[in-house]
Scaffold this active site. Structure first.
Site, PDB file in Angstrom:
ATOM      1  N   GLU A  48     -11.624  -7.614  10.850  1.00 44.87           N
ATOM      2  CA  GLU A  48     -10.165  -7.533  10.818  1.00 44.87           C
ATOM      3  C   GLU A  48      -9.598  -7.541   9.403  1.00 44.87           C
ATOM      4  O   GLU A  48      -8.668  -6.802   9.104  1.00 44.87           O
ATOM      5  CB  GLU A  48      -9.561  -8.708  11.602  1.00 44.87           C
ATOM      6  CG  GLU A  48      -9.789  -8.641  13.110  1.00 44.87           C
ATOM      7  CD  GLU A  48      -8.997  -7.519  13.782  1.00 44.87           C
ATOM      8  OE1 GLU A  48      -8.416  -6.691  13.077  1.00 44.87           O
ATOM      9  OE2 GLU A  48      -8.981  -7.486  15.023  1.00 44.87           O
TER      10      GLU A  48
HETATM   11  C1  BLG Z   1      -4.203  -5.732  19.202  1.00 42.88           C
HETATM   12  C2  BLG Z   1      -3.785  -7.036  19.855  1.00 42.88           C
HETATM   13  C3  BLG Z   1      -3.756  -6.885  21.361  1.00 42.88           C
HETATM   14  C4  BLG Z   1      -2.952  -5.683  21.770  1.00 42.88           C
HETATM   15  C5  BLG Z   1      -3.471  -4.466  21.046  1.00 42.88           C
HETATM   16  O1  BLG Z   1      -3.379  -4.685  19.648  1.00 42.88           O
HETATM   17  O2  BLG Z   1      -4.053  -5.846  17.822  1.00 42.88           O
HETATM   18  N1  BLG Z   1      -4.738  -8.043  19.477  1.00 42.88           N
HETATM   19  C6  BLG Z   1      -4.440  -9.130  18.808  1.00 42.88           C
HETATM   20  O3  BLG Z   1      -3.303  -9.425  18.505  1.00 42.88           O
HETATM   21  C7  BLG Z   1      -5.546 -10.016  18.425  1.00 42.88           C
HETATM   22  O4  BLG Z   1      -3.198  -8.036  21.918  1.00 42.88           O
HETATM   23  O5  BLG Z   1      -3.088  -5.503  23.167  1.00 42.88           O
HETATM   24  S1  BLG Z   1      -1.833  -5.565  24.160  1.00 42.88           S
HETATM   25  O6  BLG Z   1      -1.205  -6.864  24.006  1.00 42.88           O
HETATM   26  O7  BLG Z   1      -2.391  -5.362  25.494  1.00 42.88           O
HETATM   27  O8  BLG Z   1      -0.961  -4.470  23.744  1.00 42.88           O
HETATM   28  C8  BLG Z   1      -2.770  -3.179  21.412  1.00 42.88           C
HETATM   29  O9  BLG Z   1      -1.451  -3.223  21.067  1.00 42.88           O
HETATM   30  C9  BLG Z   1      -5.469  -5.903  15.928  1.00 42.88           C
HETATM   31  C10 BLG Z   1      -4.948  -5.095  17.069  1.00 42.88           C
HETATM   32  C11 BLG Z   1      -4.364  -3.887  16.437  1.00 42.88           C
HETATM   33  C12 BLG Z   1      -5.201  -3.636  15.250  1.00 42.88           C
HETATM   34  N2  BLG Z   1      -5.806  -4.922  14.882  1.00 42.88           N
HETATM   35  C13 BLG Z   1      -6.664  -6.703  16.287  1.00 42.88           C
HETATM   36  O10 BLG Z   1      -7.789  -5.890  16.466  1.00 42.88           O
HETATM   37  C14 BLG Z   1      -4.447  -3.103  14.054  1.00 42.88           C
HETATM   38  O11 BLG Z   1      -4.029  -3.818  13.201  1.00 42.88           O
HETATM   39  N3  BLG Z   1      -4.283  -1.769  14.024  1.00 42.88           N
HETATM   40  C15 BLG Z   1      -3.524  -1.110  12.979  1.00 42.88           C
HETATM   41  C16 BLG Z   1      -4.468  -0.427  12.036  1.00 42.88           C
HETATM   42  S2  BLG Z   1      -3.598   0.406  10.792  1.00 42.88           S
HETATM   43  O12 BLG Z   1      -3.170  -0.572   9.807  1.00 42.88           O
HETATM   44  O13 BLG Z   1      -2.483   1.070  11.395  1.00 42.88           O
HETATM   45  O14 BLG Z   1      -4.551   1.308  10.245  1.00 42.88           O
END
Ligand code: BLG
Length: 487
Positions: free
Chosen positions: A314
């Site tokens: 992360e």
């Molecule tokens: C996750 C959430 C989930 C959520 C999904 O997104 O975050 N997880 C956490 O908060 C730990 O709860 O599921 S939902 O509640 O059913 O919607 C989907 O929305 C986090 C993710 C998103 C991802 N990292 C943990 O893996 C992230 O930051 N993506 C963005 C990448 S970038 O910066 O745009 O490149």
């Protein structure tokens, strides 16, 4: 009774007695190897102590060979007793000794000299021998380039045999055989410049790359070869037949593929740069947060190394990061997740780790009961990243394709489709960057494996410190409080 009759009667008695004796001896015939194993209730197996075969971690025994042979012992209904050999000569000596281990499961490949002294099972893993050199040195490209170099290989290995054969053609090639080292030592010696080159199987290179930032593959020496288990030369065929039937079975039912996926399927994901960086961060960043991971792991009954692996994926163990989408902190919690888990400050690393651990458990709990471990852990990781709704969509796509909605190997093929209109338009939750959780899970599994290896008890005291890999920040001599996700 006439003397003739007396003779006849004693002949009859003699014949009867001999017949009985013969029948008796047939009944007490020596039990087969398989019968003896079952009788003793123990399968004694010899192996090597290496990351690709067998090693101890805090939760006990692990490794690709261990996991495979443990399933074999379970199938036989006997206990598994692992013994480790000091070197390959020792391994074969022990396998050949009467009353010793009956099976070798040690990543061995067949060779002409070995064929005469032992019998090999059906294959279970294909590997290619690779010449390894140190980054910054000229890259050898062909056998002639080995001339004049300091090369070391394991004594008694098929690699030594390969080099001997090569030396006939190129007499200038010289190599040293050592019975004092394991493959990890050879790679370290190349990494540190103590030797110029070594010859190692591709699976071991891939698995160990992360520990040795300067190690590079020069070229493949020869074709792929198959790893096989070995039974001792004095044995009947009973155990070997059983082994072969088992290997055929696990090949067909997908168990072998899952094991390969678990141990080798994600080894390339880091690449050279990622591997070097991870090694650095293990030393520089993890110690700051290790206690939080361990404590949360204990509280939530999750292996702390899995939490640490999530944390690395992360944020690369950085407390104050924010993604483009506003997700924040060491465990990258969304605002919703943070709120639901009682996290008031997402940038506080302790809070973030506790929140992440709780969330991981909560979504794992929510998964359908039909998803069993170890897939359950991989599904929970995917849901951590993409949410349970999209994950369910991918499971439905799998089902529609005749694949299993409960197997990670199948569902991970479907996830990228969530980013293609022709597929997501038919799903309940619609578009998602479905490729992301696939990488997410693969990376975490890789980090998790590395963390498992570097935090095993015997390394914590010695090798890790010597190789500057990971110096534990706290006392690690306490008993384990956490659980590994089973395969
Ligand atoms: C996750 C959430 C989930 C959520 C999904 O997104 O975050 N997880 C956490 O908060 C730990 O709860 O599921 S939902 O509640 O059913 O919607 C989907 O929305 C986090 C993710 C998103 C991802 N990292 C943990 O893996 C992230 O930051 N993506 C963005 C990448 S970038 O910066 O745009 O490149």
């Amino acid at each position: 009774m006439s003397s003739k009759n007396a003779f006849r009667s004693s002949l009859a008695k003699w014949l009867l007695a001999t017949g009985l004796l013969l029948m008796l001896s047939a009944c007490v015939e020596k039990p087969s190897t398989l019968e003896r194993v079952k009788e003793a209730g123990v399968l004694r197996v010899i192996t090597r102590n290496s990351p690709a075969t067998y090693f101890q971690d805090r939760n006990g025994e692990t490794g690709f060979e261990y996991e495979l042979v443990k399933r074999f012992a379970d199938d036989l209904g006997v206990k598994l007793q692992i013994e480790t050999a000091d070197n390959l000569d020792d391994l074969f000596t022990k396998l050949h000794a009467p009353g010793g281990p009956v099976l070798a499961a040690a990543g061995l490949v067949q060779s002409d000299s070995r064929k005469t002294e032992a019998r090999f099972s059906h294959p279970y893993l294909d590997v290619t021998p690779q010449i390894i050199y140190r980054n910054g040195q000229p890259r050898p490209a062909r056998p002639e380039d080995l001339i004049g170099k300091h090369i070391m290989v394991l004594k008694g290995s098929t690699h030594a045999e390969q080099l001997a054969a090569l030396k006939v053609q190129y007499p200038g090639i010289n190599y040293e055989e050592s019975d004092q080292v394991e493959v990890v030592d050879l790679l370290r010696m190349v990494d540190e410049g103590q030797i110029d080159l070594t010859l190692v199987d591709s699976n071991e290179v891939a698995m160990n790359q992360v520990y040795f930032a300067n190690v590079r593959v020069a070229f493949d020496l020869g074709d792929a070869q198959s790893q096989r288990w070995v039974v001792g030369p004095g044995q009947d065929n009973s155990l070997l037949n059983e082994v072969n039937a088992f290997l055929d079975k696990v090949d067909k039912n997908g168990t072998l593929q899952r094991l390969k996926d678990r141990y080798y399927g994600h080894v390339d994901v880091l690449g050279y740069v990622g591997a070097t960086t991870f090694a650095e961060h293990l030393q520089q960043r993890l110690p700051k947060y290790e206690k939080f991971f361990r404590d949360s792991g204990k509280d939530q009954q999750v292996d702390w190394r899995l939490l640490a692996a999530i944390g690395y994926q992360e944020s690369m163990w950085q407390a104050e990061v924010t993604s483009k989408t506003g997700v924040r902190g060491l465990m990258m919690l969304t605002q919703n997740t943070a709120q639901a888990m009682g996290v008031s400050d997402r940038l506080n690393p302790k809070q973030s780790i506790i929140g992440g651990a709780k969330y991981f458990n909560a979504i794992k709990e929510q998964l359908d009961d039909s998803i069993l471990e170890p897939d359950r852990t991989w599904f929970a990781l995917a849901a951590y990243n993409i949410g349970t709704g999209h994950l369910d969509d991918a499971r439905k796509l799998a089902q529609n394709e005749g694949l299993s909605p409960n197997k990670w190997l199948d569902v991970k093929k479907m996830l990228p489709r969530l980013a293609q209109k022709q597929w997501y338009s038919k799903t309940r939750y619609g578009y998602a960057r479905g490729g992301e959780p696939v990488h997410f899970v693969a990376n975490i599994r890789r980090y998790y494996d590395i963390l498992t290896w570097v935090t095993q008890p015997q390394l914590e005291g010695s090798q890790a410190v010597e190789s500057n890999l990971h110096v534990p920040a706290i006392d690690t001599s306490q008993p384990p409080a956490d659980q590994s996700p089973p395969l």
